[in-house]
Design a protein around this motif. Structure first.
Motif, PDB file in Angstrom:
ATOM      1  N   MET A   2      29.921 -37.303 132.154  1.00  9.57           N
ATOM      2  CA  MET A   2      29.613 -35.983 132.695  1.00  9.57           C
ATOM      3  C   MET A   2      30.849 -35.092 132.649  1.00  9.57           C
ATOM      4  O   MET A   2      31.967 -35.573 132.540  1.00  9.57           O
ATOM      5  CB  MET A   2      29.085 -36.100 134.118  1.00  9.57           C
ATOM      6  CG  MET A   2      30.032 -36.706 135.106  1.00  9.57           C
ATOM      7  SD  MET A   2      29.183 -36.941 136.671  1.00  9.57           S
ATOM      8  CE  MET A   2      30.416 -36.370 137.787  1.00  9.57           C
ATOM      9  N   ASN A   3      30.632 -33.801 132.714  1.00 12.76           N
ATOM     10  CA  ASN A   3      31.736 -32.848 132.646  1.00 12.76           C
ATOM     11  C   ASN A   3      32.537 -32.881 133.944  1.00 12.76           C
ATOM     12  O   ASN A   3      32.010 -32.585 135.000  1.00 12.76           O
ATOM     13  CB  ASN A   3      31.169 -31.447 132.388  1.00 12.76           C
ATOM     14  CG  ASN A   3      32.247 -30.451 132.072  1.00 12.76           C
ATOM     15  OD1 ASN A   3      33.372 -30.830 131.798  1.00 12.76           O
ATOM     16  ND2 ASN A   3      31.899 -29.196 132.099  1.00 12.76           N
ATOM     17  N   LYS A   4      33.799 -33.286 133.849  1.00 14.98           N
ATOM     18  CA  LYS A   4      34.671 -33.366 135.021  1.00 14.98           C
ATOM     19  C   LYS A   4      35.681 -32.236 134.935  1.00 14.98           C
ATOM     20  O   LYS A   4      36.769 -32.417 134.428  1.00 14.98           O
ATOM     21  CB  LYS A   4      35.371 -34.717 135.065  1.00 14.98           C
ATOM     22  CG  LYS A   4      34.419 -35.859 135.244  1.00 14.98           C
ATOM     23  CD  LYS A   4      35.133 -37.148 134.911  1.00 14.98           C
ATOM     24  CE  LYS A   4      34.206 -38.186 134.379  1.00 14.98           C
ATOM     25  NZ  LYS A   4      33.611 -37.895 133.081  1.00 14.98           N
ATOM     26  N   LEU A   5      35.292 -31.076 135.369  1.00 13.41           N
ATOM     27  CA  LEU A   5      36.170 -29.914 135.273  1.00 13.41           C
ATOM     28  C   LEU A   5      37.383 -30.091 136.170  1.00 13.41           C
ATOM     29  O   LEU A   5      37.310 -30.694 137.240  1.00 13.41           O
ATOM     30  CB  LEU A   5      35.401 -28.651 135.657  1.00 13.41           C
ATOM     31  CG  LEU A   5      34.188 -28.338 134.771  1.00 13.41           C
ATOM     32  CD1 LEU A   5      33.403 -27.174 135.332  1.00 13.41           C
ATOM     33  CD2 LEU A   5      34.630 -28.068 133.353  1.00 13.41           C
ATOM     34  N   PRO A   6      38.539 -29.561 135.740  1.00 11.80           N
ATOM     35  CA  PRO A   6      39.770 -29.729 136.515  1.00 11.80           C
ATOM     36  C   PRO A   6      39.681 -29.272 137.964  1.00 11.80           C
ATOM     37  O   PRO A   6      40.359 -29.811 138.815  1.00 11.80           O
ATOM     38  CB  PRO A   6      40.784 -28.893 135.729  1.00 11.80           C
ATOM     39  CG  PRO A   6      40.277 -28.902 134.332  1.00 11.80           C
ATOM     40  CD  PRO A   6      38.774 -28.910 134.458  1.00 11.80           C
ATOM     41  N   GLU A   7      38.811 -28.301 138.272  1.00 12.82           N
ATOM     42  CA  GLU A   7      38.748 -27.852 139.663  1.00 12.82           C
ATOM     43  C   GLU A   7      38.184 -28.915 140.602  1.00 12.82           C
ATOM     44  O   GLU A   7      38.308 -28.808 141.809  1.00 12.82           O
ATOM     45  CB  GLU A   7      37.970 -26.545 139.796  1.00 12.82           C
ATOM     46  CG  GLU A   7      36.543 -26.625 139.330  1.00 12.82           C
ATOM     47  CD  GLU A   7      36.340 -26.070 137.934  1.00 12.82           C
ATOM     48  OE1 GLU A   7      35.207 -25.666 137.639  1.00 12.82           O
ATOM     49  OE2 GLU A   7      37.306 -26.048 137.144  1.00 12.82           O
ATOM     50  N   SER A  52      49.325 -38.354 142.239  1.00 18.65           N
ATOM     51  CA  SER A  52      48.077 -38.974 141.795  1.00 18.65           C
ATOM     52  C   SER A  52      46.993 -37.912 141.689  1.00 18.65           C
ATOM     53  O   SER A  52      47.049 -36.866 142.341  1.00 18.65           O
ATOM     54  CB  SER A  52      47.650 -40.082 142.753  1.00 18.65           C
ATOM     55  OG  SER A  52      47.540 -39.600 144.076  1.00 18.65           O
ATOM     56  N   ALA A  53      45.997 -38.191 140.843  1.00 11.77           N
ATOM     57  CA  ALA A  53      44.857 -37.294 140.658  1.00 11.77           C
ATOM     58  C   ALA A  53      43.589 -38.066 140.978  1.00 11.77           C
ATOM     59  O   ALA A  53      43.430 -39.214 140.561  1.00 11.77           O
ATOM     60  CB  ALA A  53      44.818 -36.769 139.227  1.00 11.77           C
ATOM     61  N   TRP A  54      42.703 -37.413 141.716  1.00 11.74           N
ATOM     62  CA  TRP A  54      41.502 -38.066 142.225  1.00 11.74           C
ATOM     63  C   TRP A  54      40.264 -37.257 141.873  1.00 11.74           C
ATOM     64  O   TRP A  54      40.265 -36.033 141.979  1.00 11.74           O
ATOM     65  CB  TRP A  54      41.596 -38.203 143.742  1.00 11.74           C
ATOM     66  CG  TRP A  54      42.767 -39.032 144.164  1.00 11.74           C
ATOM     67  CD1 TRP A  54      44.063 -38.622 144.296  1.00 11.74           C
ATOM     68  CD2 TRP A  54      42.754 -40.422 144.466  1.00 11.74           C
ATOM     69  NE1 TRP A  54      44.860 -39.673 144.670  1.00 11.74           N
ATOM     70  CE2 TRP A  54      44.076 -40.794 144.794  1.00 11.74           C
ATOM     71  CE3 TRP A  54      41.746 -41.390 144.512  1.00 11.74           C
ATOM     72  CZ2 TRP A  54      44.417 -42.096 145.136  1.00 11.74           C
ATOM     73  CZ3 TRP A  54      42.091 -42.684 144.860  1.00 11.74           C
ATOM     74  CH2 TRP A  54      43.414 -43.030 145.171  1.00 11.74           C
ATOM     75  N   ASN A  86      42.415 -35.493 128.063  1.00 12.36           N
ATOM     76  CA  ASN A  86      42.192 -34.238 127.337  1.00 12.36           C
ATOM     77  C   ASN A  86      41.464 -33.192 128.175  1.00 12.36           C
ATOM     78  O   ASN A  86      40.707 -32.386 127.651  1.00 12.36           O
ATOM     79  CB  ASN A  86      41.443 -34.504 126.023  1.00 12.36           C
ATOM     80  CG  ASN A  86      42.215 -35.422 125.112  1.00 12.36           C
ATOM     81  OD1 ASN A  86      43.396 -35.195 124.849  1.00 12.36           O
ATOM     82  ND2 ASN A  86      41.572 -36.478 124.663  1.00 12.36           N
ATOM     83  N   GLN A  87      41.714 -33.217 129.469  1.00  9.10           N
ATOM     84  CA  GLN A  87      41.129 -32.218 130.369  1.00  9.10           C
ATOM     85  C   GLN A  87      42.207 -31.511 131.185  1.00  9.10           C
ATOM     86  O   GLN A  87      41.892 -30.810 132.142  1.00  9.10           O
ATOM     87  CB  GLN A  87      40.108 -32.883 131.293  1.00  9.10           C
ATOM     88  CG  GLN A  87      38.947 -33.489 130.541  1.00  9.10           C
ATOM     89  CD  GLN A  87      37.914 -34.110 131.446  1.00  9.10           C
ATOM     90  OE1 GLN A  87      37.509 -33.506 132.433  1.00  9.10           O
ATOM     91  NE2 GLN A  87      37.493 -35.302 131.118  1.00  9.10           N
ATOM     92  N   GLY A  88      43.477 -31.734 130.851  1.00  9.51           N
ATOM     93  CA  GLY A  88      44.565 -31.054 131.538  1.00  9.51           C
ATOM     94  C   GLY A  88      45.106 -31.771 132.766  1.00  9.51           C
ATOM     95  O   GLY A  88      46.012 -31.268 133.419  1.00  9.51           O
ATOM     96  N   ILE A  89      44.582 -32.939 133.068  1.00 12.45           N
ATOM     97  CA  ILE A  89      45.008 -33.658 134.276  1.00 12.45           C
ATOM     98  C   ILE A  89      46.435 -34.179 134.121  1.00 12.45           C
ATOM     99  O   ILE A  89      47.274 -33.988 135.002  1.00 12.45           O
ATOM    100  CB  ILE A  89      44.030 -34.803 134.602  1.00 12.45           C
ATOM    101  CG1 ILE A  89      42.633 -34.227 134.883  1.00 12.45           C
ATOM    102  CG2 ILE A  89      44.532 -35.632 135.778  1.00 12.45           C
ATOM    103  CD1 ILE A  89      41.527 -35.266 134.946  1.00 12.45           C
ATOM    104  N   GLY A  90      46.733 -34.820 133.006  1.00 12.08           N
ATOM    105  CA  GLY A  90      48.089 -35.313 132.763  1.00 12.08           C
ATOM    106  C   GLY A  90      49.090 -34.173 132.702  1.00 12.08           C
ATOM    107  O   GLY A  90      50.192 -34.262 133.240  1.00 12.08           O
TER     108      GLY A  90
END
Length: 143
Positions: A2-7, A52-54, A86-90
């Protein structure tokens, strides 16, 4: 997927992460440090900085820094679960770490293969004519 948008991603700078969550992330990226779970966990918990990112209650990424607190910072780990790459999280994590050490004399990391272009995009470049050197006990990097 599913689409996991950065917001929908929440970033934290706490050390409140379970060892199992960390191992899931490292195993998904096939990092050999996952073979030493207790040492890996202690290393991360004793880092100078840990971001960390959650996605909800799921750990999807983390990055850490080791530093003398004044001149030099080294970024040893930056991992994102494959389905969240490839969604900007890193990029967000490394930018947060870099800003924390703004003004330091040296920001250092080792990058290989596809990671090289990623780090170039956030401002890193090859360090003059230096050669990376190490004593390494893992088997997950080419020589």
């Amino acid at each position: 997927m599913m689409n996991k948008l950065p917001e929908f991603i929440q970033y934290k700078d706490t050390y409140d992460i379970t060892q199992n969550s960390i191992l899931t992330l490292y195993k998904a990226n096939q990092w050999s440090s996952a073979e030493k779970p207790d040492l890996l966990y202690q290393a991360l918990m004793n880092s100078h900085s840990l971001i960390s990112a959650w996605y909800g209650d799921k750990l999807v990424a983390l990055g850490n820094a080791i530093s003398d607190g004044f001149l030099v910072v080294y970024y040893p780990h930056l991992l994102v679960l494959p389905d969240y790459q490839n969604q900007g999280i890193g990029s967000q994590i490394i930018k947060m770490l870099i800003s924390r050490y703004d003004g330091f004399h040296q920001h250092i990391l080792l990058a290989e293969n596809q990671a090289i272009n990623f780090y170039k995009k956030v401002g890193f470049q090859r360090a003059g004519k230096t050669e990376p050197m190490w004593i390494y006990s893992g088997n997950d990097h080419s020589t």
